[in-house]
Design an enzyme around this catalytic site. Structure first.
Site, PDB file in Angstrom:
ATOM      1  CE  LYS A 171     -14.227   8.493 -13.125  1.00  0.00           C
ATOM      2  NZ  LYS A 171     -13.823   9.888 -13.501  1.00  0.00           N
ATOM      3  N   GLY A 202     -16.440  12.503 -10.247  1.00  0.00           N
ATOM      4  CA  GLY A 202     -15.371  12.142  -9.330  1.00  0.00           C
ATOM      5  C   GLY A 202     -14.110  11.779 -10.070  1.00  0.00           C
ATOM      6  CG  ASP A 203     -10.612  11.339  -7.704  1.00  0.00           C
ATOM      7  OD1 ASP A 203     -11.288  10.386  -7.256  1.00  0.00           O
ATOM      8  OD2 ASP A 203      -9.898  12.056  -6.975  1.00  0.00           O
ATOM      9  N   PRO A 205      -9.283   7.375  -8.466  1.00  0.00           N
ATOM     10  CG  PRO A 205      -7.232   8.173  -7.717  1.00  0.00           C
ATOM     11  CD  PRO A 205      -8.312   8.452  -8.706  1.00  0.00           C
ATOM     12  N   GLY A 206     -11.186   7.617  -6.440  1.00  0.00           N
ATOM     13  CA  GLY A 206     -12.370   7.663  -5.596  1.00  0.00           C
ATOM     14  C   GLY A 206     -13.545   6.960  -6.234  1.00  0.00           C
ATOM     15  CB  VAL A 207     -16.231   8.222  -8.437  1.00  0.00           C
ATOM     16  CG1 VAL A 207     -17.394   7.655  -9.234  1.00  0.00           C
ATOM     17  CG2 VAL A 207     -16.745   9.218  -7.410  1.00  0.00           C
ATOM     18  N   GLY A 208     -14.072   6.109  -9.491  1.00  0.00           N
ATOM     19  CA  GLY A 208     -13.734   5.042 -10.433  1.00  0.00           C
ATOM     20  C   GLY A 208     -13.438   3.725  -9.743  1.00  0.00           C
ATOM     21  CD  GLU A 246     -11.394   2.768 -26.986  1.00  0.00           C
ATOM     22  OE1 GLU A 246     -10.145   2.906 -26.983  1.00  0.00           O
ATOM     23  OE2 GLU A 246     -12.184   3.712 -27.092  1.00  0.00           O
ATOM     24  CB  CYS A 280      -7.773   5.680 -28.144  1.00  0.00           C
ATOM     25  SG  CYS A 280      -9.470   5.499 -28.728  1.00  0.00           S
ATOM     26  CD  GLU A 379      -2.790   6.180 -26.475  1.00  0.00           C
ATOM     27  OE1 GLU A 379      -3.745   6.139 -27.265  1.00  0.00           O
ATOM     28  OE2 GLU A 379      -2.852   5.734 -25.317  1.00  0.00           O
TER      29      GLU A 379
END
Length: 475
Positions: A171, A202-203, A205-208, A246, A280, A379
């Protein structure tokens, strides 16, 4: 306009399950719609997991030679599409064209090449007395990757997973889906077996969330913010799957008190501002001798002022940040830093002069900063550097380690023994000495709230392997 309305599942481009929601993909340089991406659901994740699970039996039993050959075929196809990949990265997340072609695209290729080379000599079997220890692929892997270095983050997960015999569902960030779609096309052209690699857009809340919680996924590897990483770990916990993360960073850059200080300040500014500060591991806290703060401020201001900002399709050093949300967050942090007493010696709030649209941020350097300020602890993920003074090297190390993060650290100076000594005291996963070049043959990952596990090189292989002991095997 690029419309990504299909997902790559089981070796084919397929329609989402049900009627999908379509999300606009915004070009951050123009604030105009560059395309649309379908937002998947748990049902799409289920379809991809079924494909990956079915493919696992065959791919997990492939030989090392077969895997090396397949990664070689992927490399060949990747090289053919280098210009397409670079253009996609520039359009979707605003990296300058020069940076896309010189860094964004090559780093993905480097991870593929490193994995192929490491695989040739990696030991999956060890004899210990009359026992045999075997390393076997963990199974089906779920990958959630960010937008800032999209090809780096995809390939540093996919390459070792392929090398170790795992199957996977990717994703990519819904903010930057164009380059990931080209990656799927590359894999298809290279002949990756159906179901080994799957892509579901996807986003979070959905796919993640569906990937993280799915009971038939054996490992979830996430790159992104620490906040989101915590949510991934929570969702993964009930199924006791392996979680690799990570996450964020607020990396120190300790500069020694010697004749190289001005040059090291300039190098530190350049490294911090690369990719518009959206890395990062960016050296976002420059820690310098207190009695030379005025000299450092002048050198930093000169270096930052020399950086050209503008249309990323032209010859500039900095493009926009990725989105309106990111732009707004950065502006808020800059404004609060000024309210807290930090002094911008260059940059500050607002867009650079002459850029009235696009998510452009002025390269900003703050002095009069203490390590307890929000701007020194949060950050920013933008072109914002803070300069902090130290009175002794021991204090510099203490300041460097005084953070919840531990992804990276930097030390520069003429006395190499002293540089090495300081590097050994910093609590972070990757320490760069004297602006050394990036090395994909060593592990990358964080201490503390910067994550767990390691990516890059042969060290990444162990994240994708289970260890089986067969006692008495040689009796």
């Amino acid at each position: 306009m690029t419309d990504l309305t299909k997902f790559y599942i089981n070796g084919q481009w397929v329609d989402p399950v049900g009627e999908p929601t379509l999300l606009d993909v915004i070009n951050p340089a123009t604030e105009q719609v560059a395309g649309r991406v379908a937002i998947g659901t748990a049902a799409d994740v289920d379809a991809a997991v079924i494909a990956a699970r079915h493919a696992f039996e065959g791919w997990s039993n492939s030989t090392v030679d077969e895997r090396v050959a397949l990664i070689g075929a992927i490399i060949a196809e990747y090289q053919k599409r280098a210009a397409d990949l670079a253009a996609a990265v520039t359009e979707e997340m605003g990296a300058p064209a020069g940076l896309s072609m010189a860094a964004q695209v090559p780093i993905g290729l480097a991870h593929l090449a490193t994995a192929a080379e490491a695989l040739k000599t990696f030991s999956f079997v060890e004899e210990r007395g009359t026992s045999r220890i075997v390393k076997e692929p963990i199974g089906v892997c779920g990958f959630i990757t960010p937008w800032n270095w999209p090809l780096n983050q995809v390939m540093c997960k996919v390459a070792p997973a392929l090398a170790t015999g795992c199957t996977m569902i990717l994703k990519p960030s819904e903010v930057s889906p164009f380059s990931a779609a080209i990656v799927a096309e590359i894999f298809d052209a290279a002949g990756v077996p159906a179901g080994v690699f799957n892509l579901v857009n996807g986003d979070g809340p959905g796919v993640g969330a569906a990937l993280s919680a799915h009971p038939d996924i054996d490992l979830i590897s996430f790159t992104g913010s620490t906040r989101a990483g915590v949510e991934v770990a929570k969702a993964a916990a009930p199924s006791v799957k392996r979680v690799a993360q990570e996450l964020g960073g607020k990396s120190p850059n300790i500069l020694l008190d010697d004749d190289s200080l001005a040059a090291n300040v300039a190098a530190g500014v350049g490294s911090m501002m690369l990719n518009s500060g959206q890395s990062c591991n960016a050296p976002s806290r420059m820690i310098v001798p207190s009695h030379r703060l005025d000299e450092v401020a002048a050198a930093a201001a000169e270096a930052a002022s020399s950086l050209t900002v503008g249309d990323p399709t032209t010859d500039v050093r900095l493009g926009p940040v990725v989105s309106e949300a990111q732009f707004t967050k950065i502006q808020g942090l800059i404004e609060r830093a000024i309210a807290d007493g930090a002094k911008p010696v260059v940059g500050g709030p607002g867009r650079p002069e002459g850029l009235d649209s696009g998510y452009y941020v002025r390269p900003t350097v703050f002095t009069n900063v203490t390590n307890d300020m929000e701007i020194a602890r949060t950050e920013v993920f933008g072109p914002v550097l803070v300069v902090i003074g130290y009175d002794s090297v021991d204090e510099a190390v203490k300041i460097g380690n005084d953070t919840e993060y531990g992804l990276a650290g930097y030390v520069s100076g003429e006395d190499l023994d002293e540089v090495r000594r300081i590097a050994s005291k910093l609590r972070a996963g990757t320490i760069t000495l004297n602006s050394a070049n990036i090395d994909t043959t060593v592990p990358f990952g964080g201490y503390k709230r910067s994550g767990n596990g390691r990516e890059w090189s042969d060290y990444a292989f162990d994240e994708y392997l289970e260890v089986k002991s067969m006692v008495g095997f040689g009796s």
